[in-house]
Design a protein around this motif. Structure first.
Motif, PDB file in Angstrom:
ATOM      1  N   PHE A  92      -6.976  -5.201 -20.533  1.00  0.00           N
ATOM      2  CA  PHE A  92      -6.228  -4.706 -21.689  1.00  0.00           C
ATOM      3  C   PHE A  92      -5.132  -5.709 -22.076  1.00  0.00           C
ATOM      4  CE2 PHE A  92      -2.392  -2.640 -23.218  1.00  0.00           C
ATOM      5  CZ  PHE A  92      -2.850  -1.898 -24.289  1.00  0.00           C
ATOM      6  N   LEU A  93      -4.384  -6.187 -21.099  1.00  0.00           N
ATOM      7  CA  LEU A  93      -3.300  -7.143 -21.367  1.00  0.00           C
ATOM      8  C   LEU A  93      -3.840  -8.411 -22.014  1.00  0.00           C
ATOM      9  CD1 LEU A  93      -1.365  -6.723 -17.991  1.00  0.00           C
ATOM     10  CD2 LEU A  93      -0.692  -5.792 -20.235  1.00  0.00           C
ATOM     11  N   VAL A  98      -0.947 -10.373 -24.106  1.00  0.00           N
ATOM     12  CA  VAL A  98       0.280 -10.210 -23.332  1.00  0.00           C
ATOM     13  C   VAL A  98       0.387 -11.389 -22.368  1.00  0.00           C
ATOM     14  CG1 VAL A  98       1.468  -8.742 -21.644  1.00  0.00           C
ATOM     15  CG2 VAL A  98       0.213  -7.710 -23.566  1.00  0.00           C
ATOM     16  N   GLU A  99       1.607 -11.916 -22.229  1.00  0.00           N
ATOM     17  CA  GLU A  99       1.808 -13.053 -21.331  1.00  0.00           C
ATOM     18  C   GLU A  99       1.670 -12.600 -19.882  1.00  0.00           C
ATOM     19  OE1 GLU A  99       5.052 -16.511 -20.185  1.00  0.00           O
ATOM     20  OE2 GLU A  99       5.330 -15.359 -22.029  1.00  0.00           O
ATOM     21  N   TYR A 118       1.045  -9.241 -12.685  1.00  0.00           N
ATOM     22  CA  TYR A 118       2.406  -9.344 -13.214  1.00  0.00           C
ATOM     23  C   TYR A 118       2.338  -9.858 -14.646  1.00  0.00           C
ATOM     24  CZ  TYR A 118       3.895  -8.928  -8.358  1.00  0.00           C
ATOM     25  OH  TYR A 118       4.116  -8.472  -7.079  1.00  0.00           O
ATOM     26  N   PHE A 119       3.174  -9.284 -15.523  1.00  0.00           N
ATOM     27  CA  PHE A 119       3.140  -9.669 -16.933  1.00  0.00           C
ATOM     28  C   PHE A 119       4.513  -9.473 -17.556  1.00  0.00           C
ATOM     29  CE2 PHE A 119       1.922  -5.251 -16.464  1.00  0.00           C
ATOM     30  CZ  PHE A 119       2.544  -4.579 -17.502  1.00  0.00           C
ATOM     31  N   LEU A 120       4.687  -9.977 -18.788  1.00  0.00           N
ATOM     32  CA  LEU A 120       5.966  -9.912 -19.485  1.00  0.00           C
ATOM     33  C   LEU A 120       5.869  -9.074 -20.750  1.00  0.00           C
ATOM     34  CD1 LEU A 120       7.047 -13.675 -19.325  1.00  0.00           C
ATOM     35  CD2 LEU A 120       7.591 -11.839 -17.707  1.00  0.00           C
ATOM     36  N   ASP A 123      10.297  -9.306 -24.759  1.00  0.00           N
ATOM     37  CA  ASP A 123      11.604  -9.897 -24.495  1.00  0.00           C
ATOM     38  C   ASP A 123      11.641 -10.701 -23.204  1.00  0.00           C
ATOM     39  OD1 ASP A 123      13.350  -8.974 -26.698  1.00  0.00           O
ATOM     40  OD2 ASP A 123      12.726  -6.997 -25.982  1.00  0.00           O
ATOM     41  N   GLY A 124      10.504 -10.829 -22.541  1.00  0.00           N
ATOM     42  CA  GLY A 124      10.439 -11.588 -21.297  1.00  0.00           C
ATOM     43  C   GLY A 124      10.769 -10.779 -20.057  1.00  0.00           C
ATOM     44  N   LEU A 125      10.862  -9.448 -20.190  1.00  0.00           N
ATOM     45  CA  LEU A 125      11.078  -8.610 -19.016  1.00  0.00           C
ATOM     46  C   LEU A 125       9.781  -8.552 -18.213  1.00  0.00           C
ATOM     47  CD1 LEU A 125      13.094  -5.673 -20.607  1.00  0.00           C
ATOM     48  CD2 LEU A 125      13.979  -7.610 -19.309  1.00  0.00           C
ATOM     49  N   LYS A 126       9.915  -8.659 -16.905  1.00  0.00           N
ATOM     50  CA  LYS A 126       8.746  -8.738 -16.026  1.00  0.00           C
ATOM     51  C   LYS A 126       8.310  -7.355 -15.563  1.00  0.00           C
ATOM     52  CE  LYS A 126       7.248 -11.106 -11.802  1.00  0.00           C
ATOM     53  NZ  LYS A 126       7.720 -12.001 -10.724  1.00  0.00           N
TER      54      LYS A 126
END
Length: 152
Positions: A92-93, A98-99, A118-120, A123-126
Motif C-alpha cells: 500500500f505504501l 510513501v517514502e 519503517y516509513f515517513l 512532514d518527515g515523521l517516522k
C-alpha cells in the motif's frame, strides 16, 4: 499502583493540514481506522482502541520543519496482526508513493519474530508497522493465566 491498559490517542501537529489529511485518511483507513472528527484545524480517526489526531502547526511551528534527532517524537509503531499485514501495508505504501525508510525485514535483536517496515509521513515523521511473535506469545500466556485464575 496504576496500570496503563493502552494508548488512548496520539496527537501531532502537521505542516499542511490538507496534505496530511489526505495522507492519514488513506493510511489510517487502510489500517481499519475511521475518520470520526473534523473541526477547525483538527482531524481525528479512531479504530475503537486508539484515536489518532492531527492539527495544523502554528506560525512558529512552521518556521522550522521536523528534524530527526531533535528532542521529542522519534517514531510511532503500529502493531499489526501478522507478517502478511506488514507486507500488505508495505505494498500500500509503495502504491501511494510513501517514502520508505526501511523495507519489511526481520529484527531478531528486538526479540523472536519481530518484523517491521519503517516509513515517513509528509512532514518527515517516522512510523513503523510491526508484528512481534514474542509479544503475541506473552499476550496469550497472560490470557491463559487469567483464565486459570478465573476457573480456580
Amino acid at each position: 499502583m496504576v496500570q496503563v491498559v493502552g494508548i488512548d490517542h496520539l496527537a501531532i501537529r502537521v505542516g499542511d493540514l490538507a496534505r496530511s489529511k489526505r495522507f492519514y485518511d488513506a493510511l489510517l483507513c487502510f489500517m481499519g481506522f475511521v475518520r470520526e472528527w473534523e473541526f477547525g484545524e483538527v482531524v481525528g480517526w479512531d479504530n475503537g482502541e486508539t484515536m489518532y489526531w492531527i492539527t495544523q502547526a502554528d506560525a512558529e511551528g512552521l518556521r522550522r520543519p521536523h528534524r530527526t534527532g531533535d528532542i521529542g517524537y522519534h517514531h510511532y509503531a503500529f502493531e499489526l496482526a501478522s507478517r502478511t499485514e506488514v507486507d500488505e501495508l508495505y505494498a500500500f505504501l509503495l502504491a501511494h508513493d510513501v517514502e520508505i525508510v526501511d523495507a519489511p525485514a526481520d529484527y531478531p535483536d528486538y526479540g523472536e519474530g519481530y518484523y517491521a517496515v519503517y516509513f515517513l509521513d509528509p512532514d518527515g515523521l517516522k512510523f513503523e508497522a510491526m508484528h512481534f511473535v514474542e509479544k503475541e506469545k506473552r499476550r496469550a500466556a497472560r490470557a491463559a493465566a487469567k483464565r486459570d485464575r478465573t476457573a480456580a
